[in-house]
Design an enzyme around this catalytic site. Structure first.
Site, PDB file in Angstrom:
ATOM      1  N   ARG A 145     -52.439-100.607 -62.212  1.00 30.68           N
ATOM      2  CA  ARG A 145     -51.859-101.678 -61.380  1.00 30.68           C
ATOM      3  C   ARG A 145     -51.826-103.006 -62.148  1.00 30.68           C
ATOM      4  O   ARG A 145     -50.884-103.794 -62.008  1.00 30.68           O
ATOM      5  CB  ARG A 145     -52.627-101.835 -60.072  1.00 30.68           C
ATOM      6  CG  ARG A 145     -51.938-102.847 -59.140  1.00 30.68           C
ATOM      7  CD  ARG A 145     -52.575-102.907 -57.775  1.00 30.68           C
ATOM      8  NE  ARG A 145     -53.971-103.290 -57.871  1.00 30.68           N
ATOM      9  CZ  ARG A 145     -54.833-103.200 -56.860  1.00 30.68           C
ATOM     10  NH1 ARG A 145     -54.445-102.747 -55.681  1.00 30.68           N
ATOM     11  NH2 ARG A 145     -56.092-103.567 -57.030  1.00 30.68           N
ATOM     12  N   ARG A 149     -48.328-128.651 -69.745  1.00 31.29           N
ATOM     13  CA  ARG A 149     -47.810-128.364 -68.405  1.00 31.29           C
ATOM     14  C   ARG A 149     -46.287-128.442 -68.350  1.00 31.29           C
ATOM     15  O   ARG A 149     -45.698-129.480 -68.647  1.00 31.29           O
ATOM     16  CB  ARG A 149     -48.417-129.324 -67.374  1.00 31.29           C
ATOM     17  CG  ARG A 149     -48.033-128.958 -65.942  1.00 31.29           C
ATOM     18  CD  ARG A 149     -48.740-129.830 -64.920  1.00 31.29           C
ATOM     19  NE  ARG A 149     -48.415-129.400 -63.560  1.00 31.29           N
ATOM     20  CZ  ARG A 149     -47.312-129.789 -62.900  1.00 31.29           C
ATOM     21  NH1 ARG A 149     -46.467-130.628 -63.468  1.00 31.29           N
ATOM     22  NH2 ARG A 149     -47.067-129.329 -61.688  1.00 31.29           N
ATOM     23  N   LYS A 176     -50.634-108.498 -57.834  1.00 33.21           N
ATOM     24  CA  LYS A 176     -51.976-108.979 -57.487  1.00 33.21           C
ATOM     25  C   LYS A 176     -52.265-110.308 -58.194  1.00 33.21           C
ATOM     26  O   LYS A 176     -52.989-110.370 -59.182  1.00 33.21           O
ATOM     27  CB  LYS A 176     -53.024-107.917 -57.856  1.00 33.21           C
ATOM     28  CG  LYS A 176     -54.361-108.119 -57.170  1.00 33.21           C
ATOM     29  CD  LYS A 176     -55.201-106.862 -57.210  1.00 33.21           C
ATOM     30  CE  LYS A 176     -56.617-107.043 -56.708  1.00 33.21           C
ATOM     31  NZ  LYS A 176     -56.735-107.472 -55.320  1.00 33.21           N
ATOM     32  N   GLU A 190     -51.195-106.721 -43.780  1.00 31.17           N
ATOM     33  CA  GLU A 190     -52.479-106.231 -44.312  1.00 31.17           C
ATOM     34  C   GLU A 190     -53.570-107.229 -43.975  1.00 31.17           C
ATOM     35  O   GLU A 190     -53.317-108.275 -43.374  1.00 31.17           O
ATOM     36  CB  GLU A 190     -52.387-106.013 -45.826  1.00 31.17           C
ATOM     37  CG  GLU A 190     -51.995-107.253 -46.601  1.00 31.17           C
ATOM     38  CD  GLU A 190     -51.692-106.999 -48.077  1.00 31.17           C
ATOM     39  OE1 GLU A 190     -52.241-106.060 -48.659  1.00 31.17           O
ATOM     40  OE2 GLU A 190     -50.907-107.778 -48.640  1.00 31.17           O
TER      41      GLU A 190
HETATM   42  N1  PDD Z   1     -58.676-107.278 -52.710  1.00 27.63           N
HETATM   43  N2  PDD Z   1     -54.550-106.142 -49.917  1.00 27.63           N
HETATM   44  C1  PDD Z   1     -54.961-107.314 -50.444  1.00 27.63           C
HETATM   45  C2  PDD Z   1     -54.243-108.547 -50.045  1.00 27.63           C
HETATM   46  C3  PDD Z   1     -56.052-107.358 -51.331  1.00 27.63           C
HETATM   47  O1  PDD Z   1     -56.456-108.530 -51.850  1.00 27.63           O
HETATM   48  C4  PDD Z   1     -56.728-106.157 -51.658  1.00 27.63           C
HETATM   49  C5  PDD Z   1     -57.888-106.118 -52.609  1.00 27.63           C
HETATM   50  C6  PDD Z   1     -56.271-104.945 -51.073  1.00 27.63           C
HETATM   51  C7  PDD Z   1     -56.913-103.618 -51.378  1.00 27.63           C
HETATM   52  O2  PDD Z   1     -56.622-103.185 -52.683  1.00 27.63           O
HETATM   53  P1  PDD Z   1     -57.635-102.251 -53.498  1.00 27.63           P
HETATM   54  O3  PDD Z   1     -57.892-101.070 -52.655  1.00 27.63           O
HETATM   55  O4  PDD Z   1     -56.910-101.925 -54.723  1.00 27.63           O
HETATM   56  O5  PDD Z   1     -58.902-103.048 -53.729  1.00 27.63           O
HETATM   57  C8  PDD Z   1     -55.172-104.981 -50.227  1.00 27.63           C
HETATM   58  C9  PDD Z   1     -59.770-107.339 -53.662  1.00 27.63           C
HETATM   59  C10 PDD Z   1     -60.844-106.339 -53.394  1.00 27.63           C
HETATM   60  C11 PDD Z   1     -60.278-108.766 -53.728  1.00 27.63           C
HETATM   61  O6  PDD Z   1     -59.430-109.638 -53.717  1.00 27.63           O
HETATM   62  O7  PDD Z   1     -61.493-108.991 -53.836  1.00 27.63           O
END
Ligand code: PDD
Length: 284
Positions: A52, A100, A148, A180
């Site tokens: 990912r 910047r 992410k 989510e």
């Molecule tokens: N967060 N959705 C969001 C918005 C997230 O930030 C996360 C994970 C998930 C779950 O993804 P995964 O199963 O790959 O951890 C879904 C991490 C744990 C964090 O920000 O600490």
């Protein structure tokens, strides 16, 4: 005790680790991250997180700082140096430091920072035994939630809204449907069927989600990937969330409405057990 953290090729005491004030992660939130859990000193689903990360970097035309083997070595080295039995490894890559300018800089070296968080007994949290309470809030994040990125201000505000409301977390909604949780994927269970939003740019493609759905299907549980409303969630038999740090976490209350008898449901409990068993077996 001071942790050993990793910054751009060096292992340093946390007090000595620094990043430039011109780093684009700091100035533009121009960075991506991963969180990988550690159980029994081993990494859970490292390959999924590495894959990912590569995708997030690719979507933002950002260079990968190191190859996958090196990334695994650094994870293991940090776990060993910090004596982590149960906990997390946090990883962040930014586009690097440059004067910047909104345009992406040419030739800036990416910044790679990694650190550990020790969480003894991570898999035996009391929250998992009792379940958590969530509130619903509007999802006002940008439209590429599949990447992410470190733009976590709104999820952070959502957590605070939940806290102020006496809850543990928030589920975000868009067009009446749950996207989510602030840092996890959301699920409901109705008549034995597991319902969770389908993958798109609207949500993060959770690594835990992928594993949990695979285990659910292998256990002959019915899974439906589609959007659901908060009203539907309140009328569900049970609910839960998944993430690398919470694994499978039962939800027992939504906007003040108690689900079922108010205790974690059988589907969430079973999936948590399967997920933890299988993940520990496959840990590296
Ligand atoms: N967060 N959705 C969001 C918005 C997230 O930030 C996360 C994970 C998930 C779950 O993804 P995964 O199963 O790959 O951890 C879904 C991490 C744990 C964090 O920000 O600490």
């Amino acid at each position: 005790m001071s942790r050993t953290v990793y910054v751009n090729g060096e292992y340093l005491p946390e007090e000595e680790a620094t990043v430039s004030v011109f780093d684009r992660g700091f100035l533009f939130a121009d960075g991506v991250y991963e969180v990988t859990s550690v159980l029994g000193g081993k990494l859970i689903d490292f390959a999924g997180h590495a894959a990912r990360l590569k995708r997030s970097l690719g979507e933002l035309e950002m260079a990968a700082p190191v190859d996958d083997d090196t990334l695994l070595d650094i994870h293991r080295e940090l776990v060993a140096r910090n004596d982590i039995e149960d906990g997390l490894v946090y990883l962040q890559v930014t586009r690097g430091a440059a004067d910047r300018d909104f345009a992406f800089p040419e030739g800036a070296a990416p910044t790679l920072v990694m650190f550990t968080q020790s969480k003894p007994g991570l898999a035996e949290s009391p929250a998992a035994a009792n379940g958590i309470k969530v509130i619903s809030i509007p999802d006002i994040r940008w439209g590429r939630r599949d990447i992410k990125t470190v733009q976590l201000l709104y999820p952070s505000m959502g957590k605070m809204m939940a806290k102020k409301a006496g809850a543990d977390d928030a589920w975000m909604t868009e067009d009446g449907h749950v996207t989510e949780g602030t840092s996890n994927n959301a699920y409901i269970v109705k008549g034995g069927k597991i319902i969770t939003r389908h993958l798109s740019n609207d949500i993060l493609h959770g690594i835990t989600r992928a594993a949990v759905l695979r285990f659910a299907r292998e256990a002959q549980m019915e899974v439906e990937e589609r959007a659901f409303t908060v009203e539907e969630a309140k009328a569900a038999d049970e609910a839960f969330v998944t993430s690398a740090s919470a694994f499978v976490m039962p939800v027992v209350e939504i906007d003040g409405v108690t689900l079922g008898d108010g205790a974690p449901g059988p589907v969430a409990r079973r999936l948590r057990e399967i997920y933890l068993d299988e993940s520990r077996k496959a840990a590296v």
